[in-house]
Structures are given as C-alpha cells and as structure tokens.
Design a protein around this motif. Structure first.
Motif, PDB file in Angstrom:
ATOM      1  N   ARG A  39      -9.448  -3.149   5.961  1.00 45.82           N
ATOM      2  CA  ARG A  39      -8.302  -2.410   5.425  1.00 45.82           C
ATOM      3  C   ARG A  39      -8.042  -1.000   5.548  1.00 45.82           C
ATOM      4  O   ARG A  39      -7.137  -0.695   5.355  1.00 45.82           O
ATOM      5  N   MET A  54       0.715  -1.289   0.220  1.00 49.14           N
ATOM      6  CA  MET A  54       0.024   0.024  -0.122  1.00 49.14           C
ATOM      7  C   MET A  54       0.911   1.219   0.063  1.00 49.14           C
ATOM      8  O   MET A  54       0.503   2.375  -0.355  1.00 49.14           O
ATOM      9  N   VAL A  87      -4.695   1.663   5.274  1.00 51.20           N
ATOM     10  CA  VAL A  87      -4.271   2.679   4.443  1.00 51.20           C
ATOM     11  C   VAL A  87      -4.017   3.870   5.474  1.00 51.20           C
ATOM     12  O   VAL A  87      -2.881   4.671   5.255  1.00 51.20           O
ATOM     13  N   VAL A 113      -9.104   7.166  -0.066  1.00 50.02           N
ATOM     14  CA  VAL A 113      -9.046   5.781  -0.383  1.00 50.02           C
ATOM     15  C   VAL A 113      -9.470   5.045   0.742  1.00 50.02           C
ATOM     16  O   VAL A 113     -10.307   4.076   0.697  1.00 50.02           O
ATOM     17  N   LEU A 124     -16.953   0.232   1.085  1.00 52.09           N
ATOM     18  CA  LEU A 124     -17.329  -1.425   0.364  1.00 52.09           C
ATOM     19  C   LEU A 124     -17.486  -2.272   1.398  1.00 52.09           C
ATOM     20  O   LEU A 124     -18.252  -3.264   1.165  1.00 52.09           O
ATOM     21  N   TYR A 151     -14.546  -7.198   4.586  1.00 51.51           N
ATOM     22  CA  TYR A 151     -12.847  -7.300   4.475  1.00 51.51           C
ATOM     23  C   TYR A 151     -12.262  -5.920   4.061  1.00 51.51           C
ATOM     24  O   TYR A 151     -11.316  -5.624   4.675  1.00 51.51           O
ATOM     25  N   MET A 152     -12.797  -5.288   3.108  1.00 50.30           N
ATOM     26  CA  MET A 152     -12.101  -4.097   2.769  1.00 50.30           C
ATOM     27  C   MET A 152     -12.232  -3.063   3.637  1.00 50.30           C
ATOM     28  O   MET A 152     -11.202  -2.185   3.904  1.00 50.30           O
ATOM     29  N   MET A 185     -13.216   4.942   0.532  1.00 50.38           N
ATOM     30  CA  MET A 185     -13.875   4.145  -0.292  1.00 50.38           C
ATOM     31  C   MET A 185     -13.718   2.653  -0.079  1.00 50.38           C
ATOM     32  O   MET A 185     -14.847   2.126  -0.173  1.00 50.38           O
ATOM     33  N   LEU A 186     -12.786   2.390   0.788  1.00 56.98           N
ATOM     34  CA  LEU A 186     -12.741   0.769   1.042  1.00 56.98           C
ATOM     35  C   LEU A 186     -13.688   0.744   2.349  1.00 56.98           C
ATOM     36  O   LEU A 186     -14.306  -0.373   2.217  1.00 56.98           O
TER      37      LEU A 186
END
Lengths: 561, 92
Positions: A124, A79, A128, A110, A117, A120-121, A113-114
C-alpha cells in the motif's frame, strides 16, 4: 500526415481521438518555502480543499467501478483525506513549508513507515505516493496522473502503463493502447491482448502528440498515422466487420490438412476459466495459481487453495487443465516467499526455486491440487515454473507422485532446460515452453525495457532454435511426450504457425486470441508450416523472421492480423 | 471517558477492505474516536478515522483493541464501531 512506427503487440485497426496519459507529477523543489505573503492558515486550507477534491474524484470513480478495482479506489480515496497524512503536512506548513512540498514530505514518511512494516502494508506504500501526487496535481491545477476520465472512447497514449493503471482501465472507453516505451512482453502488451484491444508499444515520440487529434492505429503492423487517409478509414471499417468473425472459435484447432493442434487458454482463476470455455478453448494450457496467493501476507490454507483450483477445473470437465505451481518472485513478489532485496530478481529465487528457501509451500500446494483434482472431472496436469536441470525435474516429479498427481511436467523457460530437454523429460510427462521468460533469458533482455524491445521478441531465431531443441529432446527421449507453448508467442497467429511447424503439439494463449489463431492455422497445411519454421530459423534476426513468414501468409493481411 | 474493547473478526485483520470500511464509519461518527491495541498507553492511541493509522496499528484477527470517544453520541458511536470490528468484513 505524420506517421509513427513501433512494435505491434495486439491486432486491430481503429480510428479515434488521442488522449495522453498525464506525465508523472514533478517533485516540488526540496525545501520549497511558503510564498511570501501566504499565511500558513491559507496554505493549509488550500491543501485540505485539494485533498477533499482528490477524495471526491476517487470516491466517485469507486462508485462506478466493481470488484478489486473498486476496493483499491475506495481505500485510496480514504487515504486522500486521511487525518494522519494531513495533520503531519499541516505541521510542516506551519513550520514554513509550501503546501506542495509539505504533502510531498508527509506522504514520503507515511509511505516509508508502511514500507518498513512489510507484507500487505508495504504494497500500500505506493498507493500513498499516488495519492500524494494527485494532491500536488490538484494544488497546481494540472491534470491528475493516471488514465484520463472521458465520456467518449479514445486512443490512450502513454509512456508505459503500470499494473496499477491497468486496474482502472475501462475497456469500453479505450479503443487502442499506444506507448512510447515498453516492449512486446510489457504489462501494456499483456493487458491489451487479454482485453482484445489493438496496441502498439515502443513507438518513439507518440507521447509528444497533442491531445484530441484524430489518429489511425494498426496493432498488427505496429503503425500510428495522424490525419488518417481514406484507405485507412476503409481498413478500420473493414476491421470492425471482420472483428465479429474473428471473435468466434469453433473449439477445433487444426491445420488445413487435418493435423490437430488443440488450442488452449491461459487463465488466472475461475472467472477467466468460464470465459475461456465460452470462447471455445479446448482446455487450459496455463492455469496461473498466483491469484490465490497475491495480496496475501500469509500462505492460504490447503482447503482455501483446493476450493479455488476446483473453480477452474469445474469449467473444463473431461478436458485438460495444465496448472502451473506458484510462480512468485521477480515481478510477482510475495512477502512470505520471496526476498525483495535481491539485486537481480529475474535471476533470483523465483518460480520452483522458492522451494529451496521455503520448503513446504509447494508440497501443500500439490496436496491442494490433488484434493481439488479428485473432486473434479478435469484431466489435471501439473507443471513447475523455472526448472533449470534434470535433477530439479526429478525432484518435482517425486513431490507430485507423493501426493498422487499423475501427470507432472515442467515449464521450459530457462535456456538450460531447453538444451537438456531429453534428460529433463525422462523424469516428467510433458513440457510447456514459456516463451516470455525463455526470450528474456535467451536474449539477456529485460521484458519491461522499451529500448530492448527488438531483442525481446519471440521471433528471435535463437528463441525458435530453443523451441526446436526442446521438441527434438522429446523425440530423443522416445516416449512421444508432448511439448506445448503457453507464452504470449502462441497468441500471434503467424508465430503460432511457425511453432506448429517446429513440432509443438498444443498452443495456449489468452482466450481472446483463440479465434484469430484458429482461423489462420486452418489455412496452412502441416508441411507448409514446417517450411515456414525453417524459413524463420534461417533469418538473421527477429524482424526478418517475422517479415519473411508474414509475406508467405497473405491471409494475415486479409484478416487485418 | 467512554471506552469499549473489541476483538478483530476480519480474516485479514484490520487491513485492506476491513480497514477502509471501519475508517469510513469512524470518520463519519459525530465524535472523535481513537483506537489503540489493548494495553497500549492512552497517549499513543491513534485516530480511528485514519486508514493509514489503522494500517500502521497492524491489528490482526483475534487481537483486542480499545476504542475511546468523548462527547454527545459517544456511547452510540462506540457501540456501532465495536459491532463493525467484531464482524468478518472480508466476508461482506
């Protein structure tokens, strides 16, 4: 000589040099522009160099790590030099933003955005933000956030540790943990006990100590001393000698007069279970099944679950293994079960309650447990977390019976279950007190909050009273149904004696604590344990309850516990 | 432009470890490689070397993706990446 006092959460006396966990990276001012005279191309080049440096640092740590820690570090390293992240930051730099602010904003979008979603995203998304903070630190030339890298072992001092920090904690490099925040049930405390590291939490002011000075930490007394005295040096060296004997448990928990108190282990998977068996655990008092579900965005299949459970059962052939059904929610969210938007997750849909909103998951888990149990030689008991009423206990027993599970039980964590223990126990075969949550709910004090650490102690006479009421409920029910303890309280040797005195039949703890608890229990007769329990119940607060009981157990001071 | 389709074989889809392994390999390729879900317009294709792009793509096990690359070594690089996508990387 300067001294600090906090709450001792994991025993041990050590001397070492202090390393401070760097403070979180401060946000660059919103709208911060490129310094006049700095060309955007130069700022972009600096940013890429900083990103590459962060990548290289994380990659080299990944190369020496193993297991889950390695996978997380590898992904995080990628990343750091991610083209999507860097391109959007460079775009912002070209529009006049400073490099620090550009990567800050690019990381935020970013991450959002994750997060959107889900699953799992979303998990994360925080990685980031971590990478973003590391790049900003590199641009500023200040130490990266996270546990400092060091060649020699040190005493780690921090405000508090997050679960993510503990993934990168190398127990061979850390002598002791000291935090200015956190409470006795915080992640720091739990990790320290599971690694067998001395630890003091809620020690106000320690995060202002300078780097690399020498300090003495006593994880039982909860004290930190700068410029250790000769006496303290002797105590640390005596602890080092004692530690060897305190690491061995003979697998036979008993009082001085031969009253058996099986000492069981809390485990989270097959690896833990094998380690616990090697440390002499007489069975498993709490098998947390979350490991099978965490990091998943969908429910594991019955076959996958059965294979995972069998791994734990097989470590204890012929012995008792108490499995706790899925305990999601609050600090353990699961995308397919829990609602992350609840305003009060500790009082929300968690534990057994997820069966109200997502029926079926629990029944499939019970099916997997029954399947694994039928293929193993362990004596499998199954309990539901967060039971609040006799009706819930009855429903859980029905679900277990439908799958052929012979010994259903409940966890007593909600005060209402302790208060109605006789009626709850009529429906099930046993109860197990989860003292961490029971304390949090009885005292209305969040487990993770440092300022509430004093309230959040299982030594609170009110919590001990709930333990006593649960045991009394079992007596009233009339069938001698066992009441055990599987919270962190059982790992405190002095409190373990009190719990036995209150009538608790088994104690389950992190396997590292078995030897110390076993050694202390063996010096106390059952009648004396009962007297100490009465003493603790009569105390006005947790501090006195602990102090009064400890004063009557000189063996604790001798062993440094 | 050389292109290939591949069916995601990893149990967890193109997330987590599989995404990390694939992004690392795509980033090391001598040419720029893009990835898109099958049927997605070419201009929406994402950088295959970006783990964050792969995560936002959200490809699950069984999904078909389209890889594109141009330049010297594109064919060889694409073949290697297809092999990777069609391996269950959760199992390695």
């Amino acid at each position: 000589m300067q001294n600090f006092t906090g709450v001792g959460v994991s025993p041990g006396r050590v001397i070492g040099t202090i390393r401070q966990m760097p403070k979180p990276v401060a946000e660059p001012p919103s709208g911060e522009r490129l310094a006049s005279g700095t060309a955007p191309e130069d700022a972009a080049r600096d940013l890429k160099a900083a990103a590459q440096a962060v990548h290289d640092e994380l990659k080299s740590r990944a190369d020496t790590a193993s297991g889950d820690g390695k996978a997380v570090l590898e992904a995080t390293a990628l990343m750091a030099r991610d083209t999507m992240l860097l391109k959007s930051a460079v775009k912002l730099i070209n529009a006049g933003s400073s490099a620090e602010r550009a990567i800050w904003d690019a990381g935020a979008s970013v991450s959002e955005m994750l997060h959107n979603l889900g699953g799992y995203m979303a998990e994360r998304a925080t990685d980031v933000l971590d990478v973003r903070a590391r790049i900003v630190a590199a641009l500023r030339g200040v130490p990266a956030p996270g546990i400092p890298a060091s060649e020699t072992p040190f005493i780690l001092v921090a405000e508090d540790l997050a679960p993510a920090d503990t993934a990168t904690l190398d127990p061979d490099k850390v002598l002791a943990l000291v935090t200015s925040g956190g409470g006795p049930q915080s992640h720091t405390a739990i990790i320290a006990r599971s690694l067998g590291l001395p630890a003091v939490v809620a020690a106000h002011g320690v995060d202002e100590l300078p780097e690399s000075i020498e300090a003495y930490v006593d994880g039982a007394a909860g004290t930190i001393a700068i410029e250790p005295s000769e006496e303290q040096r002797a105590a640390a060296s005596a602890w080092a000698d004692n530690a060897a004997t305190l690491a061995v448990f003979d697998g036979n928990g008993t009082t001085a007069d031969g009253h058996p108190v099986p000492l069981l282990a809390n485990v989270g998977g097959a690896k833990d279970a094998a380690a616990a068996a090697a440390l002499g655990a007489q069975g498993v008092g709490l098998f947390r099944t979350e490991f099978c579900f965490l990091e998943r965005d969908t429910e594991p299949t019955v076959e996958e679950q059965a294979a995972a459970y069998k791994g734990v059962f097989d470590a204890f052939p012929g012995k008792k293994v108490v499995l706790r059904t899925l305990d999601a929610g609050a600090d353990k969210p699961l995308p397919f079960l829990t609602d992350a938007t609840e305003s009060n997750p500790a009082l929300g849909v968690r534990g057994y309650r997820t069966d109200f909103t997502t029926p079926g998951v629990l029944e499939r888990q019970l099916e997997a447990i029954a399947q694994a149990a039928s293929e193993s030689e362990a004596d499998v008991w199954v309990m539901a977390p967060m039971i609040s009423t006799p009706a819930e206990a009855a429903h859980f027993a029905t679900l277990c019976a439908a799958k052929g599970i012979k010994t259903p039980g409940v966890m007593v964590e909600v005060p209402s279950a302790a208060l109605t223990a006789a009626a709850v126990l009529r429906h099930v075969g046993f109860a197990s007190l989860g003292t961490n949550d029971l304390t949090q709910y009885a005292m209305a004090a969040d487990r993770q909050l440092g300022p509430l650490a004093a309230l959040n102690s299982p030594w609170q006479p009110a919590v001990l009273r709930l333990v006593q009421l649960t045991v009394a409920g079992s007596a009233e029910e009339g069938n001698n149904k066992p009441v055990g303890v599987c919270g962190e309280a059982a790992a405190d040797p002095a409190l373990a004696v009190v719990l036995v005195g209150l009538g608790v039949s088994t104690l389950s703890m992190t396997a590292r604590s078995l030897a110390a608890v076993g050694a202390v229990l063996r010096t106390v007769a059952l009648e004396q344990a009962r007297e100490l329990a009465q003493l603790a119940l009569s105390a006005p607060d947790a501090v006195d309850a602990r102090a009064w009981v400890r004063a009557k157990l000189p063996v604790l001071e001798e062993l440094g516990l | 432009m050389p292109e290939r389709t591949a069916t995601i074989a990893s149990r967890s889809g193109l997330h987590a470890r599989p995404a990390a392994i694939f992004a690392d390999a795509a980033g090391d390729a001598p040419v720029d490689v893009t990835i898109a879900m099958e049927g997605m317009p070419a201009e929406d294709a994402l950088d295959a070397g970006s783990i964050l792009s792969l995560m936002t793509l959200g490809a699950a096990k069984g999904d078909v993706v389209l890889l594109r690359a141009e330049g010297d070594g594109a064919e060889v690089a694409l073949d290697a990446l297809v092999t990777l996508l069609e391996t269950d990387l959760d199992a390695v």
